[in-house]
Design an enzyme around this catalytic site. Structure first.
Site, PDB file in Angstrom:
ATOM      1  N   ASP A   9       0.853  -1.191   0.000  1.00 44.51           N
ATOM      2  CA  ASP A   9       0.000   0.000   0.000  1.00 44.51           C
ATOM      3  C   ASP A   9       0.890   1.244   0.000  1.00 44.51           C
ATOM      4  O   ASP A   9       1.651   1.471   0.948  1.00 44.51           O
ATOM      5  CB  ASP A   9      -0.905  -0.018   1.241  1.00 44.51           C
ATOM      6  CG  ASP A   9      -2.027   1.011   1.162  1.00 44.51           C
ATOM      7  OD1 ASP A   9      -2.126   1.709   0.134  1.00 44.51           O
ATOM      8  OD2 ASP A   9      -2.793   1.121   2.130  1.00 44.51           O
ATOM      9  N   MET A  10       0.811   2.035  -1.062  1.00 37.43           N
ATOM     10  CA  MET A  10       1.612   3.251  -1.147  1.00 37.43           C
ATOM     11  C   MET A  10       1.116   4.263  -0.117  1.00 37.43           C
ATOM     12  O   MET A  10      -0.077   4.381   0.142  1.00 37.43           O
ATOM     13  CB  MET A  10       1.530   3.856  -2.553  1.00 37.43           C
ATOM     14  CG  MET A  10       1.999   2.917  -3.654  1.00 37.43           C
ATOM     15  SD  MET A  10       3.715   2.362  -3.449  1.00 37.43           S
ATOM     16  CE  MET A  10       4.596   3.927  -3.650  1.00 37.43           C
ATOM     17  N   ASP A 102      -3.018   2.451  -6.037  1.00 42.02           N
ATOM     18  CA  ASP A 102      -1.896   2.511  -5.109  1.00 42.02           C
ATOM     19  C   ASP A 102      -1.770   1.301  -4.185  1.00 42.02           C
ATOM     20  O   ASP A 102      -1.056   1.369  -3.190  1.00 42.02           O
ATOM     21  CB  ASP A 102      -1.984   3.786  -4.263  1.00 42.02           C
ATOM     22  CG  ASP A 102      -3.246   3.848  -3.406  1.00 42.02           C
ATOM     23  OD1 ASP A 102      -4.157   3.025  -3.642  1.00 42.02           O
ATOM     24  OD2 ASP A 102      -3.323   4.715  -2.521  1.00 42.02           O
ATOM     25  N   GLU A 103      -2.446   0.211  -4.506  1.00 42.95           N
ATOM     26  CA  GLU A 103      -2.289  -0.975  -3.659  1.00 42.95           C
ATOM     27  C   GLU A 103      -2.480  -2.256  -4.460  1.00 42.95           C
ATOM     28  O   GLU A 103      -3.189  -2.278  -5.469  1.00 42.95           O
ATOM     29  CB  GLU A 103      -3.245  -0.939  -2.464  1.00 42.95           C
ATOM     30  CG  GLU A 103      -4.707  -0.956  -2.836  1.00 42.95           C
ATOM     31  CD  GLU A 103      -5.615  -1.025  -1.614  1.00 42.95           C
ATOM     32  OE1 GLU A 103      -5.317  -1.803  -0.683  1.00 42.95           O
ATOM     33  OE2 GLU A 103      -6.624  -0.305  -1.598  1.00 42.95           O
TER      34      GLU A 103
END
Length: 389
Positions: A9-10, A102-103
């Site tokens: 996860d960013m 983003d994940e």
């Protein structure tokens, strides 16, 4: 053999990209969102100290965080960085399931002989993401997907949390129920009324009891409380549609304003389809009125297309047929029924169609090199693709 699932996860992704691209923003409360009438898409950790979070109305965020740096969404840029991250994940396993920009989940089961211990691989991967993109990510390792997702959220930002199989039971006994994916505010209130605060509390009753209390979700919740989740990591499948929508700065009934937004959105959708070698047959118009009621109108073309002007002509035609009953706050266009561009099409395309294809290709080349605002067609407003809520 135990499954080993990694969730990546960013951290504060959109805001972090903005801070990376503009070093002057580092350390400042950066808030990315859809203008004054949209919602927050991302908030840097500096902004979160003021109580700003995603999905918060932008006008509320401005009140909570007066020193905030408010920026529009640059979806094209975020997608570029996302592709870099996903490419790194694909190097460690063929089983990568991207669940958002983003994940992603990565199945590392059986890769220890190739990559070493999963914890060591995760640490290396975090370092590679930082080196390649200048950004941090948080990683969770666990025997299944839902536990891996929980783990990645425990030590943000830049965290690495491991839940080994032998620690699952003790971990869940004290886990707050709101940490379980799928437990929202309403379910949390319902569970609190039943005396439930942790996953361990759920285990005191039978699955039949929870099915009676919460329906089908009750049984799934009971399984989560036991640490059970057999859902596989599913690699990315073919896209089913491509779309763009924007919340307007002010409500409008001006059809020319709406057409200009549709032209800009058709440009974005057409470019996305061409980039991925896709064409679509169904074009859909989406409108949301000032009272938040929403309508959609669709038309199916005789031939699949990825032409910006064909998409725009179709959606503009749909707009002309709509009787606007009140001002519009959101407008959007999407194309579905997608197929590979190399499939059967028009045997002898017209000179106009070929000219339009050449124009699309030329604009794509220029915008790829110099940015999406380097050159535009007529009719367009000041517009950044993806700038809406």
């Amino acid at each position: 053999m135990h499954r080993v699932i990694m969730h990546v996860d960013m951290d504060a992704f959109y805001a972090a990209v903005e801070q990376r691209d503009n070093p002057e923003l580092r350390g400042k409360p950066v808030i990315v969102g859809g203008g004054t009438r949209g919602v927050v898409s991302a908030a840097s950790y500096e902004a979160r100290k003021y109580g700003v979070h995603s999905a918060l109305p932008m006008f509320t965020a401005r009140k909570l965080c007066p020193p905030g740096v408010f920026l529009p969404v640059r979806m094209g840029r975020y997608k570029e960085v996302s592709r870099e991250v996903m490419a790194l994940l694909a190097e460690v396993s063929p089983l990568v399931e991207q669940v958002s920009i983003d994940e992603a989940y990565v199945d590392l089961t059986g890769t220890e002989g190739l990559h070493g211990r999963p914890e060591e691989l995760a640490a290396r991967l975090k370092a590679q993401v930082r080196e390649r993109t200048g950004l941090t990510c948080s990683v969770g390792l666990a025997p299944n997907k839902f536990l891996a997702k929980i783990a990645s959220d425990l030590n943000k930002p830049d965290g690495l949390t491991v839940i080994p199989p032998e620690a699952v039971e003790n971990f869940l006994m004290t886990l707050p129920v709101e940490k379980i994916p799928g437990v929202g505010p309403k379910t949390r209130e319902r569970l609190a009324a039943l005396g439930v605060q942790t996953a361990g509390d759920i285990r005191r009753e039978t699955p039949e009891y929870w099915a009676k209390q919460l329906g089908k979700w009750g049984r799934a919740l009971y399984e989560r409380a036991l640490g059970i989740d057999a859902s596989p990591v599913v690699p990315e499948t073919e896209a089913k549609s491509s779309g763009a929508e924007d919340t307007l700065a002010s409500d409008t009934e001006d059809r020319e304003v709406l057409r200009r937004w549709l032209q800009a959105q058709a440009e974005e959708v057409g470019r996305d389809l061409r980039k991925h070698g896709l064409k679509g047959r169904t074009v859909t118009l989406k409108l949301k009125y000032s009272d938040f009621r929403q309508i959609t109108r669709s038309t199916t073309l005789l031939e699949p297309t990825h032409s910006t002007q064909v998409i725009f002509a179709a959606v503009a035609g749909l707009l002309e047929k709509v009787k606007l009953r009140m001002p519009v706050r959101l407008v959007g266009v999407s194309v579905s029924q997608l197929s590979r561009a190399g499939g059967q099409g028009v045997l002898f395309p017209s000179e106009g169609q070929m000219r339009q294809d050449r124009l699309d290709q030329a604009l794509d080349t220029i915008q790829k090199k110099f940015g999406h605002t380097a050159i535009t067609r007529g009719r367009k407003l000041d517009y950044e693709p993806g700038s809406g809520a």
